[in-house]
Scaffold this motif. Structure first.
Motif, PDB file in Angstrom:
ATOM      1  N   SER A  15       0.823  -1.208   0.000  1.00 48.36           N
ATOM      2  CA  SER A  15       0.000   0.000   0.000  1.00 48.36           C
ATOM      3  C   SER A  15       0.856   1.257   0.000  1.00 48.36           C
ATOM      4  O   SER A  15       0.543   2.233  -0.652  1.00 48.36           O
ATOM      5  N   THR A  58      -2.042   2.028  -8.947  1.00 47.43           N
ATOM      6  CA  THR A  58      -2.653   3.308  -8.577  1.00 47.43           C
ATOM      7  C   THR A  58      -1.952   3.918  -7.357  1.00 47.43           C
ATOM      8  O   THR A  58      -1.698   5.114  -7.318  1.00 47.43           O
ATOM      9  N   ASN A  59      -1.625   3.085  -6.366  1.00 55.29           N
ATOM     10  CA  ASN A  59      -0.933   3.623  -5.195  1.00 55.29           C
ATOM     11  C   ASN A  59       0.454   4.147  -5.552  1.00 55.29           C
ATOM     12  O   ASN A  59       0.912   5.157  -5.011  1.00 55.29           O
ATOM     13  N   LYS A 119      -0.001   7.472  -7.301  1.00 59.53           N
ATOM     14  CA  LYS A 119      -0.346   8.504  -6.311  1.00 59.53           C
ATOM     15  C   LYS A 119       0.899   8.965  -5.554  1.00 59.53           C
ATOM     16  O   LYS A 119       1.122  10.161  -5.361  1.00 59.53           O
ATOM     17  N   ALA A 120       1.715   8.011  -5.102  1.00 66.44           N
ATOM     18  CA  ALA A 120       2.914   8.370  -4.352  1.00 66.44           C
ATOM     19  C   ALA A 120       3.871   9.160  -5.242  1.00 66.44           C
ATOM     20  O   ALA A 120       4.475  10.146  -4.808  1.00 66.44           O
ATOM     21  N   ASP A 165      -8.300   1.647 -13.369  1.00 68.63           N
ATOM     22  CA  ASP A 165      -7.268   2.344 -12.590  1.00 68.63           C
ATOM     23  C   ASP A 165      -7.330   3.842 -12.849  1.00 68.63           C
ATOM     24  O   ASP A 165      -7.247   4.655 -11.929  1.00 68.63           O
ATOM     25  N   SER A 206     -10.271   5.355 -11.133  1.00 73.50           N
ATOM     26  CA  SER A 206     -10.163   5.527  -9.689  1.00 73.50           C
ATOM     27  C   SER A 206      -9.117   6.588  -9.319  1.00 73.50           C
ATOM     28  O   SER A 206      -9.240   7.240  -8.297  1.00 73.50           O
ATOM     29  N   LEU A 207      -8.108   6.767 -10.158  1.00 73.28           N
ATOM     30  CA  LEU A 207      -7.112   7.815  -9.861  1.00 73.28           C
ATOM     31  C   LEU A 207      -7.670   9.201 -10.160  1.00 73.28           C
ATOM     32  O   LEU A 207      -7.336  10.172  -9.490  1.00 73.28           O
TER      33      LEU A 207
END
Lengths: 405, 294
Positions: free
Chosen positions: A208, A235-236, A239-240, A262, A265-266
């Motif tokens: 995560s 996706t994580n 995001k990072a 993906d 959701s992003l």
């Protein structure tokens, strides 16, 4: 007298052949489809319940019957675990008399079920799993790999990014068969195009928090950070990367397997500008739009390539059963391989002897928020990659089914 | 200056990132420790309650126009109230039974809550925008740290210290500790112990929800976010010593840092290192680093 004897012999022969044909016909008076997929975990949005809907649409579109026999649909959650998938596949094969295993997202589950299909000769229609091993060194006669594979992703995204000047790469790789395979395939493409791989970090699957891995990728100084993972890991990671200013720092992100779920959701503000390779995009032309709208009406989401692929593969499978009048694995797959695939999903499609369904792939870029005119209007198609260019050439195949001249 | 051939700034920045994860571990294990201390319940629904906190913030922003700062207060209150409802209607029936029953009940609740959210929202989750004031990086000299991450460390450390002070230094805390030791005697002194238990559970749950709100802008707000974390947090609690407040804070932060370091040296082992430490601690000090043998 002689004539009568001949007649009798002919009658017997005809009766016997008819008997044999009846025997080769649909076993257990039903065509049974078993969907093995991730119904609740990391990959359930890109495959999962949407795959079940796609299969139900396919069954409804043939009127619930193939070759006069009803189609029965079973589904199970393999939880992305190879042992669960294998046990279910064995049970379905022995007890339920399932004729085809469908979807199999996660490479490890696909390889496990293919091992069982080797023994029981059932058809395996893989859409979700991505490893190119499925039709390369691990190929088997009754398996068809439909939607995409790691080689095509590498070829599409990898070579496009290198050509744009992304010469040095660092990989964030999901630590299991698929991730490693994807990294290997992309690295080969990068090096073949004159690029260089500076390093890689294998992260646990699923993970995560990606900040630590992103920092390592930044420290590597590579021009491109390749994400050899999928689903929530991708996706994580994106995001990072966004939060730690990877793009502002002059590095480029390459999502090696990005699904439309993906991107959805992003959100476009985070996902914009990503280059990706896909086997299907809902807004490509009238045929894709028409099918996708039907899917949307049932699910409230546009289909991913995996879900569209499941529908397409099942329709082709049903056609082959209709044509041969049999649901015997090797017979049906032989017929599937003889018949070209041309539908809303596949352009210039054909199934090769190694089981790879070769079809046109698309190199796409995620739109900027301002360019997106409607919900789910996410991709700009940059290039259509012809199937023969996208997939591993047979000449380089390690599959024993491929006859080398 | 290099350490194991890794440049010092890289090590430092990894440790900072580890500290951020440690902040989440600390907040979550603190809530668990408080609940276990007073209720003797192993609250397996903690991960789901953390996820509920994040979802409450997302709902607020999406549908009610509640911004991050308000959500930071409102989401824990709402989820805490939900926790108290669970305590009154279900958990309170189990105090006389073995620990195992509480664990099973809360585990079941966690599965149900998570399942409902997967059904309703899918697993990919929803993005939650970082609040305007905390966007952009801070230059720490050796790294560019996103402001929001720094904020997480600050909030978590402040909340943890405040909780510890309240429990160890105030009269309310003294009641709590007395309730842990001997609830019947405390009731004899005229303290409403059942009410105190309900409020304590609500508070522990609210801490989980607060961690959830803090996590919302960093991770996708998704139904699975809690279950990914909860097992690690339980390991933290076991290492720190069941029910030890200070133990859970210190081990939470410490293990975050150790995990961060592992991600540099041997990334594949980063999700097992905590369990290896747990095994060693259990062998050497079965009650945990800060726990008391009973």
């Amino acid at each position: 007298m002689h004539f009568a004897r001949t007649l009798a012999a002919t009658a017997v022969t005809v009766a016997l052949t008819a008997g044999a044909a009846a025997h080769a016909a649909i076993s257990d008076d039903a065509v049974k489809i078993g969907i093995l997929t991730d119904l609740s975990g990391t990959y359930s949005d890109l495959a999962g319940p949407g795959v079940v809907v796609a299969a139900e649409m396919a069954i409804a579109d043939v009127g619930g019957k193939v070759a006069g026999k009803p189609v029965v649909l079973l589904k199970a959650d393999h939880q992305n675990k190879a042992d669960i998938a294998a046990n279910k596949a064995r049970e379905w094969g022995d007890v339920e008399k399932v004729d085809a295993y469908v979807d199999l997202v996660t490479t490890s589950t696909a390889l496990a079920v293919m091992e069982i299909a080797k023994q029981n000769q059932k058809v395996v229609l893989i859409s979700g799993a991505g490893s190119s091993r499925i039709t390369n060194e691990d190929c088997n006669p009754t398996t068809v790999h439909w939607t995409y594979d790691t080689y095509a992703l590498a070829k599409g995204t990898g070579s496009a990014v290198v050509k744009e000047g992304g010469k040095t790469w660092f990989f964030l790789t999901a630590d299991y068969a698929f991730g490693q395979n994807l990294q290997k395939d992309v690295a080969a493409v990068v090096e073949a195009n004159g690029g260089k791989v500076l390093g890689a970090v294998k992260h646990p699957f699923p993970a995560s928090d990606f900040s630590s891995f992103i920092l390592q990728a930044q420290a590597s100084g590579a021009q491109v950070i390749g994400l050899a993972n999928a689903g929530s890991d991708t996706t994580n990671a994106i995001k990072a990367a966004n939060e730690f200013g990877v793009v502002q720092g002059g590095q480029k992100l390459a999502g090696l397997l990005v699904f439309i779920s993906d991107v959805h959701s992003l959100g476009l503000p985070v996902a914009q500008g990503l280059t990706l390779t896909t086997g299907f995009y809902w807004d490509y032309d009238d045929k894709t739009r028409e099918w996708s709208k039907r899917f949307f009406d049932k699910t409230g989401k546009m289909p991913t390539m995996v879900q569209a692929g499941v529908y397409s593969s099942l329709m082709h499978y049903f056609k082959a059963i209709e044509a041969t009048g049999s649901d015997d694995g090797p017979t049906v797959v032989k017929k599937m391989k003889e018949t070209p695939v041309e539908d809303f999903f596949a352009r210039n499609g054909k199934i090769r002897e190694d089981g790879r369904m070769v079809h046109d792939m698309y190199l796409a870029e995620v739109k900027k928020p301002a360019e997106s005119k409607a919900p789910w209007d996410y991709y700009k198609i940059l290039r259509v990659i012809p199937g023969d260019e996208a997939y591993l050439p047979l000449a380089e195949s390690k599959c024993p089914l491929v006859k080398k001249s | 200056m290099d350490l194991f051939n890794i440049p010092l700034p890289a090590i430092l920045s990894q440790l900072v990132v580890g500290l951020i994860n440690g902040s989440f571990y600390a907040l979550l294990s603190l809530g668990l420790a408080i609940i276990f201390g007073l209720l003797n319940i192993i609250n397996f629904a903690h991960g789901a309650q953390y996820m509920l906190g994040a979802f409450a913030a997302w709902f607020g922003l999406q549908y009610l126009g509640i911004n991050y700062w308000v959500a930071l207060l409102v989401a824990p209150l709402a989820v805490g109230a939900f926790g108290m409802l669970l305590e009154r209607t279900m958990l309170s029936r189990l105090y006389r039974e073995d620990h195992l029953y509480g664990l099973l009940l809360t585990f079941g609740l966690a599965l149900i809550i998570e399942g409902l959210f997967v059904q309703g929202f899918g697993v990919s989750g929803n993005p939650y925008a970082t609040p305007e004031a905390l966007r952009g990086p801070v230059n720490l000299g050796f790294m560019m740290l996103p402001k929001y991450r720094l904020w997480v460390i600050v909030v978590s450390v402040v909340v943890c210290i405040a909780c510890w002070l309240v429990i160890e230094r105030t009269k309310l805390g003294a009641y709590l500790r007395a309730g842990t030791e001997n609830p019947r005697l405390l009731q004899a002194f005229g303290v409403n112990v059942p009410l105190m238990i309900t409020l304590t559970y609500g508070f522990g749950v609210a801490l989980a929800a607060l961690a959830g709100v803090l996590a919302a802008p960093i991770f996708q707000v998704s139904p699975k976010m809690g279950s990914d974390l909860i097992i690690v947090v339980f390991a933290v609690v076991v290492i720190g010593g069941m029910g030890s407040i200070l133990g859970s804070i210190v081990t939470g932060l410490g293990l975050g840092v150790i995990e961060g370091a592992t991600k540099v040296v041997w990334p594949e082992a980063s999700n097992t290192v905590i369990f290896v430490i747990m095994a060693i601690v259990l062998l050497v000090r079965p009650a945990g680093l800060f726990g008391k043998e009973k």
